[in-house]
Design a protein around this motif. Structure first.
Motif, PDB file in Angstrom:
ATOM      1  N   THR A  53       0.835  -1.217   0.000  1.00  0.00           N
ATOM      2  CA  THR A  53       0.000   0.000   0.000  1.00  0.00           C
ATOM      3  C   THR A  53       0.859   1.253   0.000  1.00  0.00           C
ATOM      4  O   THR A  53       0.516   2.237  -0.649  1.00  0.00           O
ATOM      5  CB  THR A  53      -0.948   0.059   1.221  1.00  0.00           C
ATOM      6  OG1 THR A  53      -0.168   0.004   2.417  1.00  0.00           O
ATOM      7  CG2 THR A  53      -1.964  -1.072   1.185  1.00  0.00           C
ATOM      8  N   HIS A  54       1.974   1.231   0.758  1.00  0.00           N
ATOM      9  CA  HIS A  54       2.842   2.413   0.784  1.00  0.00           C
ATOM     10  C   HIS A  54       4.210   2.040   1.360  1.00  0.00           C
ATOM     11  O   HIS A  54       4.339   1.065   2.100  1.00  0.00           O
ATOM     12  CB  HIS A  54       2.202   3.568   1.556  1.00  0.00           C
ATOM     13  CG  HIS A  54       1.995   3.317   3.020  1.00  0.00           C
ATOM     14  ND1 HIS A  54       1.119   2.358   3.517  1.00  0.00           N
ATOM     15  CD2 HIS A  54       2.541   3.914   4.105  1.00  0.00           C
ATOM     16  CE1 HIS A  54       1.140   2.393   4.834  1.00  0.00           C
ATOM     17  NE2 HIS A  54       2.003   3.324   5.228  1.00  0.00           N
ATOM     18  N   PRO A  55       5.229   2.834   0.987  1.00  0.00           N
ATOM     19  CA  PRO A  55       6.598   2.439   1.325  1.00  0.00           C
ATOM     20  C   PRO A  55       7.018   2.820   2.742  1.00  0.00           C
ATOM     21  O   PRO A  55       7.973   3.566   2.933  1.00  0.00           O
ATOM     22  CB  PRO A  55       7.436   3.173   0.272  1.00  0.00           C
ATOM     23  CG  PRO A  55       6.639   4.399  -0.038  1.00  0.00           C
ATOM     24  CD  PRO A  55       5.197   4.019   0.096  1.00  0.00           C
ATOM     25  N   VAL A  98       8.188   1.048   6.463  1.00  0.00           N
ATOM     26  CA  VAL A  98       8.803  -0.239   6.818  1.00  0.00           C
ATOM     27  C   VAL A  98       7.825  -1.192   7.507  1.00  0.00           C
ATOM     28  O   VAL A  98       7.953  -2.404   7.387  1.00  0.00           O
ATOM     29  CB  VAL A  98      10.059  -0.067   7.693  1.00  0.00           C
ATOM     30  CG1 VAL A  98      11.084   0.792   6.963  1.00  0.00           C
ATOM     31  CG2 VAL A  98       9.738   0.528   9.046  1.00  0.00           C
ATOM     32  N   ASP A  99       6.817  -0.643   8.240  1.00  0.00           N
ATOM     33  CA  ASP A  99       5.875  -1.546   8.904  1.00  0.00           C
ATOM     34  C   ASP A  99       4.951  -2.242   7.895  1.00  0.00           C
ATOM     35  O   ASP A  99       4.242  -3.175   8.247  1.00  0.00           O
ATOM     36  CB  ASP A  99       5.055  -0.826   9.999  1.00  0.00           C
ATOM     37  CG  ASP A  99       4.349   0.433   9.524  1.00  0.00           C
ATOM     38  OD1 ASP A  99       4.830   1.053   8.559  1.00  0.00           O
ATOM     39  OD2 ASP A  99       3.326   0.800  10.118  1.00  0.00           O
ATOM     40  N   HIS A 100       4.998  -1.816   6.633  1.00  0.00           N
ATOM     41  CA  HIS A 100       4.140  -2.421   5.607  1.00  0.00           C
ATOM     42  C   HIS A 100       4.909  -3.237   4.574  1.00  0.00           C
ATOM     43  O   HIS A 100       4.347  -4.155   3.987  1.00  0.00           O
ATOM     44  CB  HIS A 100       3.299  -1.341   4.921  1.00  0.00           C
ATOM     45  CG  HIS A 100       2.358  -0.672   5.877  1.00  0.00           C
ATOM     46  ND1 HIS A 100       1.023  -0.981   5.958  1.00  0.00           N
ATOM     47  CD2 HIS A 100       2.583   0.253   6.861  1.00  0.00           C
ATOM     48  CE1 HIS A 100       0.459  -0.268   6.920  1.00  0.00           C
ATOM     49  NE2 HIS A 100       1.391   0.489   7.482  1.00  0.00           N
ATOM     50  N   HIS A 101       6.181  -2.886   4.326  1.00  0.00           N
ATOM     51  CA  HIS A 101       6.882  -3.627   3.257  1.00  0.00           C
ATOM     52  C   HIS A 101       8.237  -4.207   3.676  1.00  0.00           C
ATOM     53  O   HIS A 101       8.944  -4.793   2.857  1.00  0.00           O
ATOM     54  CB  HIS A 101       7.049  -2.755   2.008  1.00  0.00           C
ATOM     55  CG  HIS A 101       8.112  -1.695   2.131  1.00  0.00           C
ATOM     56  ND1 HIS A 101       9.349  -1.801   1.541  1.00  0.00           N
ATOM     57  CD2 HIS A 101       8.126  -0.514   2.778  1.00  0.00           C
ATOM     58  CE1 HIS A 101      10.058  -0.729   1.810  1.00  0.00           C
ATOM     59  NE2 HIS A 101       9.353   0.062   2.565  1.00  0.00           N
ATOM     60  N   GLY A 142      -4.695   0.803   3.493  1.00  0.00           N
ATOM     61  CA  GLY A 142      -3.370   1.072   4.046  1.00  0.00           C
ATOM     62  C   GLY A 142      -3.499   2.010   5.236  1.00  0.00           C
ATOM     63  O   GLY A 142      -4.415   1.869   6.061  1.00  0.00           O
ATOM     64  N   ASP A 143      -2.634   3.023   5.315  1.00  0.00           N
ATOM     65  CA  ASP A 143      -2.700   3.979   6.420  1.00  0.00           C
ATOM     66  C   ASP A 143      -3.429   5.263   6.019  1.00  0.00           C
ATOM     67  O   ASP A 143      -3.341   6.274   6.709  1.00  0.00           O
ATOM     68  CB  ASP A 143      -1.285   4.339   6.911  1.00  0.00           C
ATOM     69  CG  ASP A 143      -0.646   3.200   7.679  1.00  0.00           C
ATOM     70  OD1 ASP A 143      -1.317   2.164   7.872  1.00  0.00           O
ATOM     71  OD2 ASP A 143       0.535   3.340   8.080  1.00  0.00           O
ATOM     72  N   HIS A 144      -4.134   5.222   4.887  1.00  0.00           N
ATOM     73  CA  HIS A 144      -4.825   6.434   4.446  1.00  0.00           C
ATOM     74  C   HIS A 144      -5.938   6.811   5.421  1.00  0.00           C
ATOM     75  O   HIS A 144      -6.154   7.989   5.702  1.00  0.00           O
ATOM     76  CB  HIS A 144      -5.396   6.229   3.042  1.00  0.00           C
ATOM     77  CG  HIS A 144      -6.063   7.444   2.490  1.00  0.00           C
ATOM     78  ND1 HIS A 144      -5.417   8.656   2.390  1.00  0.00           N
ATOM     79  CD2 HIS A 144      -7.324   7.660   2.031  1.00  0.00           C
ATOM     80  CE1 HIS A 144      -6.249   9.555   1.896  1.00  0.00           C
ATOM     81  NE2 HIS A 144      -7.407   8.978   1.671  1.00  0.00           N
ATOM     82  N   GLY A 146      -4.747  -0.352   7.568  1.00  0.00           N
ATOM     83  CA  GLY A 146      -3.411  -0.888   7.850  1.00  0.00           C
ATOM     84  C   GLY A 146      -3.168  -1.147   9.333  1.00  0.00           C
ATOM     85  O   GLY A 146      -2.286  -1.918   9.699  1.00  0.00           O
ATOM     86  N   HIS A 147      -3.920  -0.459  10.198  1.00  0.00           N
ATOM     87  CA  HIS A 147      -3.824  -0.672  11.648  1.00  0.00           C
ATOM     88  C   HIS A 147      -5.234  -0.597  12.214  1.00  0.00           C
ATOM     89  O   HIS A 147      -6.045   0.202  11.755  1.00  0.00           O
ATOM     90  CB  HIS A 147      -2.957   0.401  12.312  1.00  0.00           C
ATOM     91  CG  HIS A 147      -1.592   0.521  11.709  1.00  0.00           C
ATOM     92  ND1 HIS A 147      -0.526  -0.247  12.108  1.00  0.00           N
ATOM     93  CD2 HIS A 147      -1.130   1.305  10.706  1.00  0.00           C
ATOM     94  CE1 HIS A 147       0.538   0.064  11.384  1.00  0.00           C
ATOM     95  NE2 HIS A 147       0.199   1.012  10.526  1.00  0.00           N
ATOM     96  N   GLY A 148      -5.522  -1.418  13.214  1.00  0.00           N
ATOM     97  CA  GLY A 148      -6.838  -1.366  13.868  1.00  0.00           C
ATOM     98  C   GLY A 148      -7.850  -2.270  13.177  1.00  0.00           C
ATOM     99  O   GLY A 148      -7.538  -2.984  12.233  1.00  0.00           O
TER     100      GLY A 148
END
Ligand SMILES: [Zn+2]
Ligand SMILES: [Zn+2]
Length: 333
Positions: free
Chosen positions: A65-67, A69-72, A186-188, A234-236
């Motif tokens: 979803t986005h660069p 570190v917690d995602h990729h 993602g985190d949007h 991405g969280h929750g």
């Protein structure tokens, strides 16, 4: 919640807590996000796949979803185990391929930027150290495939539209299934915390930096106008009511802008003076977030013509009304 989208919650050492990966179980089997590079996260991901009756080699695509570190972070290991193709936003390509190089060029940009923003040396050092430590949770990959914004992708047995949702991070994409109203965000858009619109260095040295909060607010409004039913964040927890949440967030930004404008009406402030005033009790890891928060709101006020910048003894002072523009510094790289 749609049963074909399986959340896999992965613990992280970051203040944000666990990160969600999502497994789209139908063909072509697709994993969205993978978590940071840590043995526990790897185990958690493997466990999640097992519970879904999936093996590594079943995965055909991994969407980032986005660069961040917690995602990729774990991407190289996931690609190696699965043989999958990584799909990324065009603006995320460089950070996913060569995260350390990107972090180094960020650091070179931030040092003079933070200095002129009035951030003291010891706090600049803490910020640099924090950014450097993040690189321990990520490795680059040799190859990714960039996806076209607006493209329709066949993933997990459904058609998803690729949305451009920048602001929290450049190169941030979301996946939207119009038929079902499902948004993998993602985190949007996060349910219980406001996503930070993080300060970013210009993509090219000497170029303009993105006005993160401005582009974030635009992308929020774009999402609020879509027929979104369920958000997979991405969280929750998975949640509904995206449009109302966007409204709440936007009102929050407005309130903070008015507060800053009031303070600037008293006297000109540097970014750091505003950070101190807005967040009197900050913990070690949060300086960069706080600076991003203030710069973001000042960008909004500046774009509205409400504040300007003046340079005095190498420091940028924000004040009410248009200031002498400091194009070489505050405006660009
Ligand atoms: Zn993020
Ligand atoms: Zn995140």
């Amino acid at each position: 919640m749609n049963a074909a989208i399986r959340p896999i919650s992965l613990t992280t050492p970051f203040p944000v807590g666990a990160v969600n990966a999502f497994l789209l179980r139908e063909d072509p089997v697709t994993l969205v996000d993978v978590g940071p590079k840590l043995p526990d996260v790897w185990e958690g991901l493997a466990d999640g796949l097992r519970k879904a009756g999936c093996e590594w080699r079943d995965i055909e695509f991994v969407v980032v979803t986005h660069p961040h570190v917690d995602h990729h972070g774990l991407l190289p290991r996931v690609l190696e185990a699965s043989g999958a193709t990584a799909l990324v936003h065009p603006d995320a390509e460089r950070r996913v391929l060569t995260p350390r190089l990107a972090a180094e060029s960020d650091a070179m940009y931030f040092e003079p930027f933070l200095t002129a923003s009035g951030v003291p040396e010891e706090i600049r050092a803490l910020i640099a150290e924090h950014q450097r430590l993040l690189q321990e949770y990520v490795d680059g990959v040799d190859e990714v495939k960039t996806v076209e914004i607006g493209a329709r992708l066949e993933l997990g047995g459904r058609e998803w539209r690729v949305l451009d949702t920048p602001g929290h991070s450049s190169g941030h994409l979301s996946l939207f299934d119009e038929e079902e109203g499902d948004l993998i965000a993602g985190d949007h858009l996060l349910p219980h915390i406001s996503s930070n619109a993080l300060l970013e260095a210009p993509r090219h040295p000497g170029g303009e930096r993105a006005r993160s909060l401005i582009v974030y607010m635009e992308a929020l409004k774009m999402v609020a106008a879509l027929p979104v039913k369920t958000v997979y964040p991405g969280h929750g927890e998975v949640f509904t009511g995206a449009a109302e949440l966007v409204e709440r967030r936007l009102r929050g930004y407005e309130r903070r802008c008015s507060q800053l404008l009031g303070w600037l009406g008293e006297r000109p402030h540097t970014v750091f003076e505003l950070v101190r005033r807005m967040f009197p009790r900050l913990s070690r890891g949060n300086w960069f977030l706080a600076v991003s928060e203030i710069v973001g709101h000042l960008d909004v006020l500046q774009a509205q013509g409400q504040v300007g910048i003046e340079e005095r003894r190498g420091l940028w002072y924000y004040r009410v009304g248009p200031g002498r523009e400091v194009r070489s510094a505050a405006q660009s790289g």
